[in-house]
Scaffold this motif. Structure first.
Motif, PDB file in Angstrom:
ATOM      1  N   PHE A   1      30.876  -0.663  -0.367  1.00 40.83           N
ATOM      2  CA  PHE A   1      29.422  -0.691  -0.486  1.00 40.83           C
ATOM      3  C   PHE A   1      28.822  -0.613   0.916  1.00 40.83           C
ATOM      4  O   PHE A   1      29.317  -1.252   1.835  1.00 40.83           O
ATOM      5  N   LYS A   2      27.749   0.146   1.066  1.00 46.38           N
ATOM      6  CA  LYS A   2      27.225   0.484   2.387  1.00 46.38           C
ATOM      7  C   LYS A   2      26.078  -0.421   2.831  1.00 46.38           C
ATOM      8  O   LYS A   2      25.090  -0.573   2.124  1.00 46.38           O
ATOM      9  N   SER A   3      26.222  -1.022   4.009  1.00 47.16           N
ATOM     10  CA  SER A   3      25.109  -1.665   4.703  1.00 47.16           C
ATOM     11  C   SER A   3      24.487  -0.590   5.587  1.00 47.16           C
ATOM     12  O   SER A   3      24.991  -0.291   6.668  1.00 47.16           O
ATOM     13  N   THR A   4      23.416   0.012   5.103  1.00 56.29           N
ATOM     14  CA  THR A   4      22.905   1.253   5.676  1.00 56.29           C
ATOM     15  C   THR A   4      21.933   1.004   6.820  1.00 56.29           C
ATOM     16  O   THR A   4      21.049   0.148   6.732  1.00 56.29           O
ATOM     17  N   VAL A   5      22.089   1.774   7.874  1.00 56.45           N
ATOM     18  CA  VAL A   5      21.183   1.708   9.018  1.00 56.45           C
ATOM     19  C   VAL A   5      19.804   2.201   8.602  1.00 56.45           C
ATOM     20  O   VAL A   5      19.660   3.203   7.892  1.00 56.45           O
ATOM     21  N   HIS A   6      18.760   1.497   9.054  1.00 55.19           N
ATOM     22  CA  HIS A   6      17.385   1.902   8.775  1.00 55.19           C
ATOM     23  C   HIS A   6      16.489   1.475   9.926  1.00 55.19           C
ATOM     24  O   HIS A   6      16.882   0.698  10.789  1.00 55.19           O
ATOM     25  N   ARG A   7      15.276   1.999   9.939  1.00 55.40           N
ATOM     26  CA  ARG A   7      14.314   1.696  10.987  1.00 55.40           C
ATOM     27  C   ARG A   7      12.909   1.908  10.416  1.00 55.40           C
ATOM     28  O   ARG A   7      12.746   2.383   9.277  1.00 55.40           O
ATOM     29  N   ALA A   8      11.884   1.558  11.187  1.00 59.50           N
ATOM     30  CA  ALA A   8      10.501   1.799  10.778  1.00 59.50           C
ATOM     31  C   ALA A   8       9.732   2.385  11.960  1.00 59.50           C
ATOM     32  O   ALA A   8       9.797   1.860  13.070  1.00 59.50           O
ATOM     33  N   ILE A   9       9.024   3.478  11.699  1.00 57.73           N
ATOM     34  CA  ILE A   9       8.156   4.111  12.688  1.00 57.73           C
ATOM     35  C   ILE A   9       6.812   4.342  12.012  1.00 57.73           C
ATOM     36  O   ILE A   9       6.720   5.133  11.067  1.00 57.73           O
ATOM     37  N   ASN A  10       5.782   3.678  12.486  1.00 59.92           N
ATOM     38  CA  ASN A  10       4.462   3.800  11.872  1.00 59.92           C
ATOM     39  C   ASN A  10       3.592   4.752  12.687  1.00 59.92           C
ATOM     40  O   ASN A  10       2.979   4.371  13.676  1.00 59.92           O
ATOM     41  N   ARG A  11       3.515   6.002  12.229  1.00 63.76           N
ATOM     42  CA  ARG A  11       2.704   7.029  12.887  1.00 63.76           C
ATOM     43  C   ARG A  11       1.550   7.461  11.992  1.00 63.76           C
ATOM     44  O   ARG A  11       1.005   8.549  12.155  1.00 63.76           O
TER      45      ARG A  11
ATOM     46  N   GLY B   1       0.803  -1.208   0.000  1.00 67.53           N
ATOM     47  CA  GLY B   1       0.000   0.000   0.000  1.00 67.53           C
ATOM     48  C   GLY B   1       0.841   1.265   0.000  1.00 67.53           C
ATOM     49  O   GLY B   1       1.924   1.314  -0.580  1.00 67.53           O
ATOM     50  N   ASP B   2       0.334   2.289   0.687  1.00 72.81           N
ATOM     51  CA  ASP B   2       1.019   3.589   0.696  1.00 72.81           C
ATOM     52  C   ASP B   2       1.345   4.061   2.108  1.00 72.81           C
ATOM     53  O   ASP B   2       1.485   5.258   2.359  1.00 72.81           O
ATOM     54  N   VAL B   3       1.488   3.124   3.024  1.00 69.90           N
ATOM     55  CA  VAL B   3       1.752   3.478   4.425  1.00 69.90           C
ATOM     56  C   VAL B   3       3.251   3.726   4.623  1.00 69.90           C
ATOM     57  O   VAL B   3       4.062   2.804   4.489  1.00 69.90           O
ATOM     58  N   GLN B   4       3.612   4.954   4.926  1.00 66.50           N
ATOM     59  CA  GLN B   4       5.015   5.331   5.100  1.00 66.50           C
ATOM     60  C   GLN B   4       5.496   4.980   6.510  1.00 66.50           C
ATOM     61  O   GLN B   4       4.880   5.384   7.495  1.00 66.50           O
ATOM     62  N   ALA B   5       6.611   4.242   6.584  1.00 62.90           N
ATOM     63  CA  ALA B   5       7.216   3.929   7.879  1.00 62.90           C
ATOM     64  C   ALA B   5       8.734   3.811   7.785  1.00 62.90           C
ATOM     65  O   ALA B   5       9.432   4.083   8.757  1.00 62.90           O
ATOM     66  N   LEU B   6       9.244   3.387   6.629  1.00 67.34           N
ATOM     67  CA  LEU B   6      10.673   3.114   6.489  1.00 67.34           C
ATOM     68  C   LEU B   6      11.479   4.406   6.481  1.00 67.34           C
ATOM     69  O   LEU B   6      11.168   5.346   5.741  1.00 67.34           O
ATOM     70  N   GLN B   7      12.524   4.438   7.314  1.00 65.11           N
ATOM     71  CA  GLN B   7      13.441   5.569   7.367  1.00 65.11           C
ATOM     72  C   GLN B   7      14.871   5.060   7.251  1.00 65.11           C
ATOM     73  O   GLN B   7      15.232   4.039   7.828  1.00 65.11           O
TER      74      GLN B   7
END
Length: 344
Positions: free
Chosen positions: A268-278, A228-234
């Motif tokens: 090559f970068k293993s990039t830090v990420h997280r998810a916050i569902n607000r 869908g269109d639910v934004q959470a990934l940062q």
């Protein structure tokens, strides 16, 4: 700013809970994947640039049928909508391979946090899992409860696994290697596919309790579907600031894992990420963590070593690395708290 410990050392992280739109995150078409040698080299150069600059990008024209994706999310919704006693029939603590159901706060990827606010079901390759010494196999929901769950998720696994294998020759070229470099290291890839449900969070933000804490992935690449269109990934940029990676129809998000950073000697970068569902809505995602054979040695490539850039990582077997990281992630006690089921 704060400091986050990951499997590859410490990273500087902004304490903000907000994130700006990640307009620089490229969308790379895979239409040239089966083209001429020149087409593949051009695609490899484009991917190489993204791997060096951010380690995160979208891929389109990937070849996985949309119906396969829609069906997988349909079964995920049915699984998470079950009563807790049904989900606990496949509690991952009943096996030894970290496969099955993890309840709300059943995982904690950031040791500084109190548990990740999502629930998940994980699967791997049954034949690989059941090898001697590898542990137990997948824990499938009973067919009488969810008759289409296993065939649907297995079909999604097969399609995304095939996509990962089609991509590896391009990553080989991007690393200055022969296209077939990864062939012998991915005869039985130690991969994991997950379905995830993130209930919405309301009220004051506590960074110690978010959808999934700041982390890096463990394997070579991750192929992520966002429903869908639910934004959470940062995603964490090079300035230590959080930026958004919103859902884009028809794409996977592709990000690099720790093994890719290790073999590329940090290029090559293993990039830090997280998810916050607000968002006030339920979020679902489906990540596929494409790994190497568990007995494959993860070691710095000669093409990524110079006199000024000596090897930064010691060799380690892929299975040992994943086992170490998983043991640090999962809480030992079975989950006792249920998440709100996804809306219909």
């Amino acid at each position: 700013m704060s400091v986050l410990s990951t499997g590859l050392g410490q990273r500087l992280v902004s304490a903000s809970t907000e994130a700006a739109a990640f307009t620089e995150l490229p969308v790379i078409s895979l239409a040239r994947l089966n083209g001429s040698a020149e087409d593949r080299k051009a695609l490899a150069a484009e991917i190489q640039e993204a791997c060096i600059s951010s380690g995160f990008f979208y891929i389109s024209d990937h070849g996985v049928p949309q119906q396969v994706i829609d069906d997988a999310f349909g079964q995920a919704k049915k699984f998470f909508a079950q009563p807790m006693d049904k989900k606990m029939l496949v509690d991952l603590h009943k096996g030894t391979s970290f496969k099955g159901y993890a309840g709300l706060k059943g995982e904690n990827v950031d040791p500084a946090n109190r548990g990740d606010v999502h629930e998940a079901w994980d699967m791997g390759d049954d034949s690989q899992l059941m090898k001697e010494g590898a542990g137990s196999g997948n824990l499938w929901p009973p067919a009488e409860d969810l008759p289409d769950f296993r065939p649907t998720l297995q079909h999604a696994w097969d399609e995304i696994m095939a996509l990962g294998k089609r991509l590896l020759p391009i990553f080989s070229l991007a690393l200055g290697l022969d296209e077939h470099y990864f062939d012998e290291k991915t005869r039985n890839p130690g991969s994991v596919m997950r379905i995830l449900h993130y209930p919405p969070q309301f009220g004051p933000v506590d960074l110690r309790e978010i959808g999934i804490g700041a982390h890096t992935d463990y394997e070579i690449i991750t192929l992520l579907l966002q429903h869908g269109d639910v934004q959470a990934l940062q995603v964490l940029n090079s300035q230590g600031e959080w930026v958004q990676a919103p859902p884009k129809p028809g794409t996977f998000v592709l990000n690099l894992g720790d093994m890719m950073q290790r073999i590329s000697n940090g290029l090559f970068k293993s990039t830090v990420h997280r998810a916050i569902n607000r968002t006030g809505q339920d979020r679902m995602s489906l990540p596929f963590f494409f790994g190497l054979d568990y007995d494959a040695l993860v070691e710095v490539l000669p093409t990524c070593v110079t006199a000024e850039r000596p090897p930064a990582y010691e060799p380690i077997k892929a299975g040992d690395y994943v086992q170490q990281r998983l043991s640090e992630t999962y809480v030992k006690a079975p989950p006792t708290e249920s998440a709100t089921a996804p809306a219909a």
